[in-house]
Design a protein around this motif. Structure first.
Motif, PDB file in Angstrom:
ATOM      1  N   ILE A 149       0.838  -1.206   0.000  1.00 25.37           N
ATOM      2  CA  ILE A 149       0.000   0.000   0.000  1.00 25.37           C
ATOM      3  C   ILE A 149       0.871   1.254   0.000  1.00 25.37           C
ATOM      4  N   GLU A 150       1.907   1.252   0.803  1.00 23.95           N
ATOM      5  CA  GLU A 150       2.823   2.403   0.853  1.00 23.95           C
ATOM      6  C   GLU A 150       3.474   2.638  -0.502  1.00 23.95           C
ATOM      7  N   ALA A 151       3.861   1.548  -1.156  1.00 21.55           N
ATOM      8  CA  ALA A 151       4.518   1.675  -2.466  1.00 21.55           C
ATOM      9  C   ALA A 151       3.550   2.233  -3.508  1.00 21.55           C
ATOM     10  N   TYR A 173      -6.572  -3.044  -0.235  1.00 22.72           N
ATOM     11  CA  TYR A 173      -7.495  -2.709   0.849  1.00 22.72           C
ATOM     12  C   TYR A 173      -8.609  -3.751   0.980  1.00 22.72           C
ATOM     13  N   PHE A 174      -9.040  -4.315  -0.144  1.00 21.21           N
ATOM     14  CA  PHE A 174     -10.068  -5.363  -0.092  1.00 21.21           C
ATOM     15  C   PHE A 174      -9.526  -6.586   0.644  1.00 21.21           C
ATOM     16  N   SER A 175      -8.249  -6.907   0.413  1.00 19.82           N
ATOM     17  CA  SER A 175      -7.654  -8.053   1.101  1.00 19.82           C
ATOM     18  C   SER A 175      -7.557  -7.812   2.609  1.00 19.82           C
ATOM     19  N   LYS A 181     -12.539   1.798   1.572  1.00 16.12           N
ATOM     20  CA  LYS A 181     -11.326   2.275   0.895  1.00 16.12           C
ATOM     21  C   LYS A 181     -11.132   1.549  -0.429  1.00 16.12           C
ATOM     22  N   ALA A 182     -11.389   0.244  -0.432  1.00 23.69           N
ATOM     23  CA  ALA A 182     -11.251  -0.537  -1.664  1.00 23.69           C
ATOM     24  C   ALA A 182     -12.188  -0.004  -2.735  1.00 23.69           C
TER      25      ALA A 182
END
Length: 212
Positions: A149-151, A173-175, A181-182
């Motif tokens: 996510i950061e990347a 985000y879904f995972s 958010k997803a």
């Protein structure tokens, strides 16, 4: 050479052929000729030039790297990796080489090796969007979701219009079961690229999950 600078590759190739007639054992000329041929899509001839350069001088890092690019472009990732590592063995150590070794390792499924190389590529050039994006993909495949996510967010920070970075943030985000958010990132993907069918599918999956 002026023809190269102006994008007149055919004229530049003619010049290099003439130069090789006068100096047929010059490995640098063969390396440069290979690069020109590769840019015009004449991969077989380009590879022959790179191999000739290596035969004349087995320390020609540029020839190994160029040959690696051709193998990568035709999806022969194992051969590409061998060429890139030969370039490294004779002293090449720049950002693009780490990037391409990382890409080969990624395509071959060697995720720990891909992570190390892509991380180094990002360190050497933090502005390289492709290196950071594939670093994110490799983190995600390695189930390092927070880091992924950061990347991806860093990619968007440099390029808000990067649809695939938004899409992969949606997946990440879904995972993590952060459905709102997803959904937001899938919607952003579709706003940027309405025909992004994977984002459309992801959006449907999130909406179904939110109904439960």
């Amino acid at each position: 050479m002026e023809p190269v600078q102006t994008g007149n590759y055919e004229e530049a190739i003619t010049h290099f052929r003439q130069a090789l007639e006068s100096d047929p054992d010059n490995p640098l000329l063969y390396t440069n000729m290979g690069s020109l041929l590769a840019q015009t899509g004449e991969y077989e001839q380009a590879l022959a030039c790179y191999r000739r350069a290596i035969h004349l001088d087995d320390k020609q890092a540029g020839a190994y790297y160029g040959a690696g690019n051709i193998s990568y472009n035709v999806e022969n990732y194992q051969e590409a990796l061998q060429f890139y590592k030969q370039a490294e063995a004779v002293g090449m150590n720049d950002q693009s080489l780490h990037m391409m070794i990382g890409m080969c390792e990624y395509q071959l499924g060697n995720l720990p090796f891909a992570l190390a190389r892509l991380q180094r590529a990002v360190e050497l050039d933090p502005n390289d969007e492709d290196a950071r994006f594939y670093f994110g993909l490799t983190l995600a495949k390695s189930e390092l979701i927070t880091e992924a996510i950061e990347a991806f967010q860093a990619v968007i920070g440099k390029n808000e219009g990067h649809a695939d970075a938004h899409y992969n943030l949606g997946i990440a985000y879904f995972s993590k079961e952060e459905k709102e958010k997803a959904l937001d990132y899938f919607n952003k993907t579709l706003a940027l690229q309405p025909d992004h069918y994977l984002a459309a599918h992801g959006k449907k999956q999130v909406e179904k999950a939110m109904e439960k």
